[in-house]
Structures are given as C-alpha cells and as structure tokens.
Design a protein around this motif. Structure first.
Motif, PDB file in Angstrom:
ATOM      1  N   ARG A   1       0.654  -1.197  -0.101  1.00 56.12           N
ATOM      2  CA  ARG A   1      -0.001  -0.011  -0.047  1.00 56.12           C
ATOM      3  C   ARG A   1       0.960   1.329  -0.152  1.00 56.12           C
ATOM      4  O   ARG A   1       1.536   1.355   0.851  1.00 56.12           O
ATOM      5  CB  ARG A   1      -0.945   0.134   1.173  1.00 56.12           C
ATOM      6  CG  ARG A   1      -1.818   1.219   1.334  1.00 56.12           C
ATOM      7  CD  ARG A   1      -2.410   1.418   2.692  1.00 56.12           C
ATOM      8  NE  ARG A   1      -3.404   0.300   2.894  1.00 56.12           N
ATOM      9  CZ  ARG A   1      -4.737   0.474   2.224  1.00 56.12           C
ATOM     10  NH1 ARG A   1      -4.922   1.488   1.542  1.00 56.12           N
ATOM     11  NH2 ARG A   1      -5.708  -0.694   2.537  1.00 56.12           N
ATOM     12  N   LEU A   2       0.668   2.102  -0.949  1.00 53.06           N
ATOM     13  CA  LEU A   2       1.469   3.309  -0.802  1.00 53.06           C
ATOM     14  C   LEU A   2       0.557   4.560  -0.789  1.00 53.06           C
ATOM     15  O   LEU A   2      -0.437   4.555  -1.525  1.00 53.06           O
ATOM     16  CB  LEU A   2       1.973   3.378  -2.569  1.00 53.06           C
ATOM     17  CG  LEU A   2       3.389   4.576  -2.640  1.00 53.06           C
ATOM     18  CD1 LEU A   2       4.487   3.797  -3.753  1.00 53.06           C
ATOM     19  CD2 LEU A   2       2.570   5.759  -3.372  1.00 53.06           C
ATOM     20  N   ALA A   3       0.849   5.252   0.184  1.00 55.43           N
ATOM     21  CA  ALA A   3      -0.008   6.356   0.465  1.00 55.43           C
ATOM     22  C   ALA A   3       0.804   7.568   0.664  1.00 55.43           C
ATOM     23  O   ALA A   3       2.027   7.659   1.251  1.00 55.43           O
ATOM     24  CB  ALA A   3      -0.974   6.269   1.563  1.00 55.43           C
ATOM     25  N   GLY A   4       0.488   8.886   0.277  1.00 60.12           N
ATOM     26  CA  GLY A   4       1.271  10.178   0.616  1.00 60.12           C
ATOM     27  C   GLY A   4       0.862  11.139  -0.567  1.00 60.12           C
ATOM     28  O   GLY A   4       0.086  11.207  -1.220  1.00 60.12           O
TER      29      GLY A   4
ATOM     30  N   ASN B   1      -3.195   7.206  -2.578  1.00 59.98           N
ATOM     31  CA  ASN B   1      -3.709   5.953  -1.748  1.00 59.98           C
ATOM     32  C   ASN B   1      -3.910   4.592  -2.504  1.00 59.98           C
ATOM     33  O   ASN B   1      -5.193   4.540  -2.917  1.00 59.98           O
ATOM     34  CB  ASN B   1      -4.915   6.495  -0.852  1.00 59.98           C
ATOM     35  CG  ASN B   1      -4.921   5.482   0.353  1.00 59.98           C
ATOM     36  OD1 ASN B   1      -4.332   4.567   0.410  1.00 59.98           O
ATOM     37  ND2 ASN B   1      -6.111   5.774   1.056  1.00 59.98           N
ATOM     38  N   MET B   2      -2.905   4.131  -2.812  1.00 58.26           N
ATOM     39  CA  MET B   2      -3.174   3.136  -3.689  1.00 58.26           C
ATOM     40  C   MET B   2      -2.625   1.753  -3.219  1.00 58.26           C
ATOM     41  O   MET B   2      -1.725   1.596  -2.394  1.00 58.26           O
ATOM     42  CB  MET B   2      -2.083   3.256  -5.088  1.00 58.26           C
ATOM     43  CG  MET B   2      -2.651   4.580  -5.898  1.00 58.26           C
ATOM     44  SD  MET B   2      -4.055   4.612  -6.450  1.00 58.26           S
ATOM     45  CE  MET B   2      -4.005   3.138  -7.530  1.00 58.26           C
ATOM     46  N   ARG B   3      -3.487   0.666  -3.501  1.00 52.27           N
ATOM     47  CA  ARG B   3      -3.033  -0.640  -3.030  1.00 52.27           C
ATOM     48  C   ARG B   3      -2.469  -1.295  -4.599  1.00 52.27           C
ATOM     49  O   ARG B   3      -3.307  -1.291  -5.457  1.00 52.27           O
ATOM     50  CB  ARG B   3      -4.043  -1.507  -2.603  1.00 52.27           C
ATOM     51  CG  ARG B   3      -4.543  -1.056  -1.339  1.00 52.27           C
ATOM     52  CD  ARG B   3      -5.129  -1.964  -0.394  1.00 52.27           C
ATOM     53  NE  ARG B   3      -4.235  -2.960   0.073  1.00 52.27           N
ATOM     54  CZ  ARG B   3      -4.754  -4.053   1.087  1.00 52.27           C
ATOM     55  NH1 ARG B   3      -5.686  -4.257   1.400  1.00 52.27           N
ATOM     56  NH2 ARG B   3      -3.637  -4.938   1.269  1.00 52.27           N
ATOM     57  N   LEU B   4      -1.360  -1.873  -4.594  1.00 53.09           N
ATOM     58  CA  LEU B   4      -0.717  -2.408  -5.670  1.00 53.09           C
ATOM     59  C   LEU B   4       0.007  -3.778  -5.444  1.00 53.09           C
ATOM     60  O   LEU B   4       0.174  -4.087  -4.475  1.00 53.09           O
ATOM     61  CB  LEU B   4       0.541  -1.421  -6.021  1.00 53.09           C
ATOM     62  CG  LEU B   4       0.155  -0.029  -5.973  1.00 53.09           C
ATOM     63  CD1 LEU B   4       1.481   0.762  -5.967  1.00 53.09           C
ATOM     64  CD2 LEU B   4      -0.564   0.570  -7.253  1.00 53.09           C
TER      65      LEU B   4
ATOM     66  N   THR C   1      -0.832   2.926 -11.058  1.00 52.26           N
ATOM     67  CA  THR C   1      -1.312   1.624 -10.651  1.00 52.26           C
ATOM     68  C   THR C   1      -0.346   0.398 -10.888  1.00 52.26           C
ATOM     69  O   THR C   1      -0.472  -0.701 -10.606  1.00 52.26           O
ATOM     70  CB  THR C   1      -2.717   1.263 -11.385  1.00 52.26           C
ATOM     71  OG1 THR C   1      -2.230   0.861 -12.658  1.00 52.26           O
ATOM     72  CG2 THR C   1      -3.714   2.051 -11.412  1.00 52.26           C
ATOM     73  N   ASP C   2       0.849   1.122 -11.296  1.00 52.87           N
ATOM     74  CA  ASP C   2       1.856  -0.236 -11.538  1.00 52.87           C
ATOM     75  C   ASP C   2       2.964  -0.249 -10.506  1.00 52.87           C
ATOM     76  O   ASP C   2       3.872   1.072 -10.257  1.00 52.87           O
ATOM     77  CB  ASP C   2       2.578   0.221 -12.735  1.00 52.87           C
ATOM     78  CG  ASP C   2       3.576  -0.729 -13.531  1.00 52.87           C
ATOM     79  OD1 ASP C   2       4.124  -1.281 -12.732  1.00 52.87           O
ATOM     80  OD2 ASP C   2       3.396  -1.118 -14.748  1.00 52.87           O
ATOM     81  N   MET C   3       2.941  -1.198  -9.692  1.00 54.34           N
ATOM     82  CA  MET C   3       3.876  -1.323  -8.597  1.00 54.34           C
ATOM     83  C   MET C   3       5.241  -1.146  -8.839  1.00 54.34           C
ATOM     84  O   MET C   3       6.065  -0.594  -8.393  1.00 54.34           O
ATOM     85  CB  MET C   3       3.599  -2.609  -7.956  1.00 54.34           C
ATOM     86  CG  MET C   3       4.289  -3.069  -6.771  1.00 54.34           C
ATOM     87  SD  MET C   3       3.955  -4.690  -5.805  1.00 54.34           S
ATOM     88  CE  MET C   3       5.102  -4.755  -4.551  1.00 54.34           C
TER      89      MET C   3
ATOM     90  N   LEU D   1       4.982   3.408   2.776  1.00 53.97           N
ATOM     91  CA  LEU D   1       4.718   2.032   2.294  1.00 53.97           C
ATOM     92  C   LEU D   1       4.306   1.206   3.370  1.00 53.97           C
ATOM     93  O   LEU D   1       5.161   0.821   4.332  1.00 53.97           O
ATOM     94  CB  LEU D   1       5.941   1.603   1.496  1.00 53.97           C
ATOM     95  CG  LEU D   1       6.421   2.718   0.435  1.00 53.97           C
ATOM     96  CD1 LEU D   1       7.494   3.354   1.144  1.00 53.97           C
ATOM     97  CD2 LEU D   1       6.584   1.921  -0.801  1.00 53.97           C
ATOM     98  N   ALA D   2       3.277   0.490   3.182  1.00 58.02           N
ATOM     99  CA  ALA D   2       2.752  -0.495   4.393  1.00 58.02           C
ATOM    100  C   ALA D   2       2.071  -1.638   3.662  1.00 58.02           C
ATOM    101  O   ALA D   2       1.947  -1.900   2.505  1.00 58.02           O
ATOM    102  CB  ALA D   2       1.672   0.301   5.221  1.00 58.02           C
ATOM    103  N   ASP D   3       1.737  -2.462   4.523  1.00 59.63           N
ATOM    104  CA  ASP D   3       0.905  -4.107   4.165  1.00 59.63           C
ATOM    105  C   ASP D   3       1.703  -4.520   3.078  1.00 59.63           C
ATOM    106  O   ASP D   3       1.138  -5.177   2.207  1.00 59.63           O
ATOM    107  CB  ASP D   3      -0.520  -3.316   3.452  1.00 59.63           C
ATOM    108  CG  ASP D   3      -1.578  -2.767   4.569  1.00 59.63           C
ATOM    109  OD1 ASP D   3      -0.915  -2.819   5.665  1.00 59.63           O
ATOM    110  OD2 ASP D   3      -2.420  -2.092   4.135  1.00 59.63           O
ATOM    111  N   TRP D   4       2.921  -4.791   3.315  1.00 59.71           N
ATOM    112  CA  TRP D   4       3.749  -5.390   2.353  1.00 59.71           C
ATOM    113  C   TRP D   4       3.441  -6.958   2.319  1.00 59.71           C
ATOM    114  O   TRP D   4       3.610  -7.602   3.232  1.00 59.71           O
ATOM    115  CB  TRP D   4       5.250  -5.148   2.657  1.00 59.71           C
ATOM    116  CG  TRP D   4       5.984  -4.023   2.434  1.00 59.71           C
ATOM    117  CD1 TRP D   4       6.151  -2.955   3.412  1.00 59.71           C
ATOM    118  CD2 TRP D   4       6.468  -3.516   1.010  1.00 59.71           C
ATOM    119  NE1 TRP D   4       6.760  -1.992   2.704  1.00 59.71           N
ATOM    120  CE2 TRP D   4       6.988  -2.241   1.322  1.00 59.71           C
ATOM    121  CE3 TRP D   4       6.503  -4.132  -0.110  1.00 59.71           C
ATOM    122  CZ2 TRP D   4       7.452  -1.576   0.343  1.00 59.71           C
ATOM    123  CZ3 TRP D   4       7.086  -3.470  -1.077  1.00 59.71           C
ATOM    124  CH2 TRP D   4       7.629  -2.324  -0.909  1.00 59.71           C
TER     125      TRP D   4
END
Length: 261
Positions: free
Chosen positions: A67-70, A82-85, A166-168, A232-235
């Motif tokens: 999860r990438l946010a900021g 605020n994206m989940r990738l 949307t591309d990790m 960066l979270a929820d790895w």
C-alpha cells in the motif's frame, strides 16, 4: 567465637547484587556494557548505508503487494495517492488540485471512476474553455458517468499516464531512489515499527526509513527537493482485484481530456 561462612543463599544474594545494579545502570555505567540498539532487530542497522539500501530494494522487489500513500509532486502538480498495488494491477484514489478520482487496473484493463463534477469540468476543458461553467449538455453527460467506471482504451493518450499510478514496479522504481552519497541517519519508528534512516546527500537527495523488524522493507520515503513524502505499508498482504461488472461500467465515448491539474 568463629564466624560461620555465609550460606548458599547469602552468597547468591551477594552475587546477584552487582548483576542487578549493572542492569539498572547499563545506560550510564560503561563497565556494565551499553544497551545494544540492534537487540531484537533484523540486524540491518549494523550495516553501512549502501548495504541497507540494497537490502530494502531487494525486499521491495521480492514483495508481491504494497500500500502506497502520501504526497507526490511531479511536473508542477501535487498529487495525493492512496493506492494498493500488486503485480497484476492496483486500486485506489488520486487527488489533484481540483479533482479526485479512483483508478482500477486488472492486468492491462484500466478503469477510472469519478463523480459528476469531475466529468462536467473535464467536458468543459475538452471544449477549450476551462473558464466557462459546464453547460446543460455537459451536466447531463456527466450525470451518466457519475460514480461509474470508465474503461480507458489502451491507445488513449491518458492511458499510459494513469496506468503509471497503478503499476507497482513503475512506482517503486521511480520513487524510491536516493541521490548523492549515502549515509546513515537516526533510528526512528513508523507506525510503531522501528526503523533506520538512510540519507542521500546528507538528506538533500532524499531519505528512506527501513524496517528494523522482520523483513527490511522500506516504510517511508521523503523525495529529494521536497517532492513529496510517501509511506509504504501492508507489504505482502493480498487484496481483491476484480474488473467491475457491466452494470458498473459506462463508455465515455471519446478520448479522455488531458487535465492540467
């Protein structure tokens, strides 16, 4: 009268006293040995900065989701992400100066969802007069698009730009780079997780907080030149990623307008 030698219990108490005192004063008495800041960590804090960066990049490359946010400042615009990738796509929201929209990508299929105000303004901009309020026709068309998914054709000029959000791999490779000579900064914590900070160019080239617990994932990145701070979270945590149903999808009927905000 001859004194009896101390019994086992007394000897144990005497032996325990220096140990207890040493533990209590460990931070102040060098003879007892200082507290190890890396105790209970994954050990990357003992490494030099380039090795820590390499560990963090390897961990990110090996993860299948994040999860990438900021905040991201790019080409004069400021975006809140605020994206989940994951490798197969991503889902989340992007907020710019004048609008907020959601993006969903499943493999190569990319969708955008926004409210009626977004589409009414987009239609007005597309007609070449951004200062003119949306007309009745614009509002009617926008209402049909309100809160619906619009599939973006892959030959649309907006496709490549929006897909990047949307591309990790694209985001991580493009955002997590430090510039200048690397050095170690302070230990800190991000969301309760202990971290070690590495700096590029003494901080002028950005900074990266790397987890000292478990896998050494990057947990926060401050881009060089004040170009945004990202967490960066929820790895490695999987999430559902499905194409919207036909009932949730509508055809925009033209190329998406190029927005300047």
């Amino acid at each position: 009268m001859t004194a009896l030698p101390p019994g086992p219990a007394a000897r144990a108490r005497r032996a325990a006293l220096p140990v207890a005192l040493c533990a209590a004063l460990a931070a102040a008495v060098t003879g007892c040995g200082g507290e190890d800041p890396d105790a209970g960590t994954n050990g990357v804090g003992k490494l030099e900065a380039p090795a820590i960066e390499a560990k963090a990049k390897a961990a990110a490359d090996g993860a299948n989701s994040v999860r990438l946010a900021g905040t991201l400042v790019s080409k004069g615009g400021t975006y809140k992400l605020n994206m989940r990738l994951k490798k197969a796509g991503g889902i989340g929201s992007v907020t710019s100066k004048n609008s907020t929209f959601e993006l969903l990508r499943v493999e190569d299929a990319l969708y955008l969802k926004a409210d009626a105000d977004f589409w009414a303004t987009a239609d007005s901009d597309d007609k070449g007069d951004a200062s003119k309020p949306p007309g009745e026709d614009d509002e009617t068309a926008a209402n049909k698009l309100d809160d619906m998914y619009v599939k973006i054709p892959d030959d649309d000029p907006a496709y490549k730009q929006l897909r990047g959000f949307t591309d990790m791999d694209v985001l991580l490779d493009g955002l997590l780079g430090l510039h200048g000579k690397l050095s170690k900064g302070d230990r800190d914590s991000i969301e309760g997780v202990r971290t070690i900070k590495i700096l590029g160019g003494d901080g002028n080239g950005g900074s990266l907080d790397v987890s000292l617990e478990g896998t050494p994932y990057p947990l926060q990145f401050a881009r060089a030149g004040g170009a945004g701070v990202l967490t960066l979270a929820d790895w490695g945590e999987d999430f559902a990623l499905e194409a919207p149903s036909k009932e949730e999808t509508v055809d925009y009927g033209r190329q998406l307008p190029r927005r300047s905000d």
